[in-house]
Design a protein around this motif. Structure first.
Motif, PDB file in Angstrom:
ATOM      1  N   UNK A 101       7.277 -30.832  15.644  1.00 15.33           N
ATOM      2  CA  UNK A 101       6.147 -31.125  14.769  1.00 15.33           C
ATOM      3  C   UNK A 101       6.405 -30.564  13.374  1.00 15.33           C
ATOM      4  N   UNK A 102       6.012 -31.328  12.365  1.00 18.47           N
ATOM      5  CA  UNK A 102       6.227 -30.938  10.974  1.00 18.47           C
ATOM      6  C   UNK A 102       5.314 -29.779  10.597  1.00 18.47           C
ATOM      7  N   UNK A 103       5.614 -29.098   9.505  1.00 23.79           N
ATOM      8  CA  UNK A 103       4.708 -28.028   9.047  1.00 23.79           C
ATOM      9  C   UNK A 103       3.277 -28.527   8.811  1.00 23.79           C
ATOM     10  N   UNK A 104       3.121 -29.722   8.272  1.00 26.32           N
ATOM     11  CA  UNK A 104       1.766 -30.277   8.074  1.00 26.32           C
ATOM     12  C   UNK A 104       1.068 -30.513   9.404  1.00 26.32           C
ATOM     13  N   UNK A 105       1.793 -31.066  10.365  1.00 33.44           N
ATOM     14  CA  UNK A 105       1.198 -31.301  11.686  1.00 33.44           C
ATOM     15  C   UNK A 105       0.844 -29.975  12.352  1.00 33.44           C
ATOM     16  N   UNK A 106       1.713 -28.997  12.240  1.00 29.98           N
ATOM     17  CA  UNK A 106       1.467 -27.683  12.833  1.00 29.98           C
ATOM     18  C   UNK A 106       0.218 -27.036  12.217  1.00 29.98           C
ATOM     19  N   UNK A 107       0.100 -27.149  10.907  1.00 28.23           N
ATOM     20  CA  UNK A 107      -1.076 -26.593  10.230  1.00 28.23           C
ATOM     21  C   UNK A 107      -2.346 -27.315  10.679  1.00 28.23           C
ATOM     22  N   UNK A 109      -2.822 -28.930  13.521  1.00 24.92           N
ATOM     23  CA  UNK A 109      -3.102 -28.596  14.920  1.00 24.92           C
ATOM     24  C   UNK A 109      -3.712 -27.197  15.039  1.00 24.92           C
ATOM     25  N   UNK A 110      -3.194 -26.251  14.284  1.00 33.76           N
ATOM     26  CA  UNK A 110      -3.758 -24.893  14.320  1.00 33.76           C
ATOM     27  C   UNK A 110      -5.204 -24.905  13.817  1.00 33.76           C
ATOM     28  N   UNK A 111      -5.466 -25.633  12.737  1.00 32.13           N
ATOM     29  CA  UNK A 111      -6.824 -25.727  12.213  1.00 32.13           C
ATOM     30  C   UNK A 111      -7.747 -26.419  13.213  1.00 32.13           C
ATOM     31  N   UNK A 112      -7.251 -27.459  13.875  1.00 37.08           N
ATOM     32  CA  UNK A 112      -8.056 -28.154  14.894  1.00 37.08           C
ATOM     33  C   UNK A 112      -8.402 -27.221  16.045  1.00 37.08           C
ATOM     34  N   UNK A 113      -7.432 -26.422  16.480  1.00 38.26           N
ATOM     35  CA  UNK A 113      -7.694 -25.463  17.558  1.00 38.26           C
ATOM     36  C   UNK A 113      -8.710 -24.420  17.121  1.00 38.26           C
ATOM     37  N   UNK A 114      -8.586 -23.930  15.884  1.00 37.83           N
ATOM     38  CA  UNK A 114      -9.531 -22.928  15.378  1.00 37.83           C
ATOM     39  C   UNK A 114     -10.932 -23.523  15.244  1.00 37.83           C
ATOM     40  N   UNK A 115     -11.006 -24.793  14.904  1.00 38.83           N
ATOM     41  CA  UNK A 115     -12.299 -25.468  14.805  1.00 38.83           C
ATOM     42  C   UNK A 115     -12.923 -25.637  16.188  1.00 38.83           C
ATOM     43  N   UNK A 116     -12.086 -25.837  17.184  1.00 32.95           N
ATOM     44  CA  UNK A 116     -12.561 -26.033  18.554  1.00 32.95           C
ATOM     45  C   UNK A 116     -12.982 -24.715  19.200  1.00 32.95           C
ATOM     46  N   UNK A 117     -12.299 -23.640  18.862  1.00 28.27           N
ATOM     47  CA  UNK A 117     -12.596 -22.304  19.411  1.00 28.27           C
ATOM     48  C   UNK A 117     -12.901 -21.339  18.264  1.00 28.27           C
ATOM     49  N   UNK A 118     -14.042 -21.520  17.590  1.00 27.42           N
ATOM     50  CA  UNK A 118     -14.322 -20.717  16.394  1.00 27.42           C
ATOM     51  C   UNK A 118     -14.630 -19.244  16.675  1.00 27.42           C
ATOM     52  N   UNK A 124      -8.797 -18.136  13.474  1.00 26.43           N
ATOM     53  CA  UNK A 124      -9.363 -19.061  12.498  1.00 26.43           C
ATOM     54  C   UNK A 124      -8.859 -18.738  11.089  1.00 26.43           C
ATOM     55  N   UNK A 125      -8.846 -17.466  10.736  1.00 26.01           N
ATOM     56  CA  UNK A 125      -8.362 -17.062   9.405  1.00 26.01           C
ATOM     57  C   UNK A 125      -6.889 -17.417   9.217  1.00 26.01           C
ATOM     58  N   UNK A 126      -6.076 -17.149  10.252  1.00 27.43           N
ATOM     59  CA  UNK A 126      -4.652 -17.480  10.170  1.00 27.43           C
ATOM     60  C   UNK A 126      -4.442 -18.984  10.036  1.00 27.43           C
ATOM     61  N   UNK A 127      -5.175 -19.752  10.837  1.00 30.34           N
ATOM     62  CA  UNK A 127      -5.037 -21.212  10.801  1.00 30.34           C
ATOM     63  C   UNK A 127      -5.467 -21.760   9.448  1.00 30.34           C
ATOM     64  N   UNK A 128      -6.549 -21.237   8.920  1.00 28.00           N
ATOM     65  CA  UNK A 128      -7.033 -21.711   7.633  1.00 28.00           C
ATOM     66  C   UNK A 128      -6.026 -21.378   6.530  1.00 28.00           C
ATOM     67  N   UNK A 129      -5.494 -20.174   6.563  1.00 29.99           N
ATOM     68  CA  UNK A 129      -4.505 -19.769   5.559  1.00 29.99           C
ATOM     69  C   UNK A 129      -3.255 -20.641   5.637  1.00 29.99           C
ATOM     70  N   UNK A 130      -2.791 -20.918   6.851  1.00 31.75           N
ATOM     71  CA  UNK A 130      -1.623 -21.781   7.032  1.00 31.75           C
ATOM     72  C   UNK A 130      -1.914 -23.188   6.521  1.00 31.75           C
ATOM     73  N   UNK A 131      -3.099 -23.689   6.827  1.00 32.65           N
ATOM     74  CA  UNK A 131      -3.473 -25.027   6.371  1.00 32.65           C
ATOM     75  C   UNK A 131      -3.528 -25.085   4.848  1.00 32.65           C
ATOM     76  N   UNK A 134      -0.132 -25.874   3.158  1.00 33.47           N
ATOM     77  CA  UNK A 134       0.531 -27.179   3.245  1.00 33.47           C
ATOM     78  C   UNK A 134      -0.404 -28.377   3.091  1.00 33.47           C
ATOM     79  N   UNK A 135      -1.707 -28.156   3.120  1.00 33.15           N
ATOM     80  CA  UNK A 135      -2.653 -29.254   2.966  1.00 33.15           C
ATOM     81  C   UNK A 135      -3.470 -29.041   1.699  1.00 33.15           C
ATOM     82  N   UNK A 136      -3.711 -30.109   0.957  1.00 33.69           N
ATOM     83  CA  UNK A 136      -4.581 -29.958  -0.212  1.00 33.69           C
ATOM     84  C   UNK A 136      -6.038 -29.938   0.268  1.00 33.69           C
TER      85      UNK A 136
END
Length: 167
Positions: A101-107, A109-118, A124-131, A134-136
């Protein structure tokens, strides 16, 4: 009157489960509103330039976490139509342990997981920072809304026990 035994309670739970209503059919106006929201989210994703495969990966990962067989079936088909490979779909549940999976896809997916398990604030903080790396803004918002929306549809399908049927 005597309290029900464990066997009687189990039997009544199974009987009640067999009598599930399909929430989408019982309250169609509410379901149609969900569908309209999903269309707006899809349009936001397209406007942000999100690849359809990335969106379907988000839909699938959230549906895996929520155990929604119906949505897994629907979005697996959609991902394959969009050009996703069976190999990547097969390892999606363990995406962190692959290099597929690409860095964008990984970011995403991590954000989606954090959104699902808030409840896991650190994740959540790590996923948001990673997103954010790589994402605008538009992409991040679209991914979050995609995860929020599929979570809602998962809840409807799981509670309704929507079946997955043979073609």
């Amino acid at each position: 009157m005597a309290a029900p035994t464990g066997a009687e309670t189990g039997a009544s739970v199974k009987a009640a489960a067999g009598q599930r209503i399909h929430l989408d059919k019982q309250t169609p106006d509410a379901y149609r509103a969900f569908v309209q929201a999903a269309k707006a989210v899809r349009a936001a994703g397209e406007a942000a330039g999100l690849d359809r495969i990335l969106v379907e990966l988000v839909n699938l990962r959230v549906s895996q976490l929520n155990g929604c067989a119906y949505c897994l079936d629907v979005h697996t088909r959609a991902a394959l139509r969009a050009g996703e490979t069976p190999r990547r779909l097969g390892v999606l549940a363990a995406w962190r342990d692959t290099e597929l999976f690409t860095p964008r896809e990984r970011a995403a997916l991590a954000l989606a997981e954090a959104t699902t398990h808030p409840a896991d604030a650190d994740a959540e903080e790590r996923a948001y920072a990673e997103a954010r790396e790589v994402l605008d803004d538009a992409e991040l918002s679209a991914v979050a809304w995609a995860a929020i929306t599929i979570n809602a549809f998962n809840r409807v399908s799981v509670l309704s026990k929507h079946p997955v049927r043979q073609d």
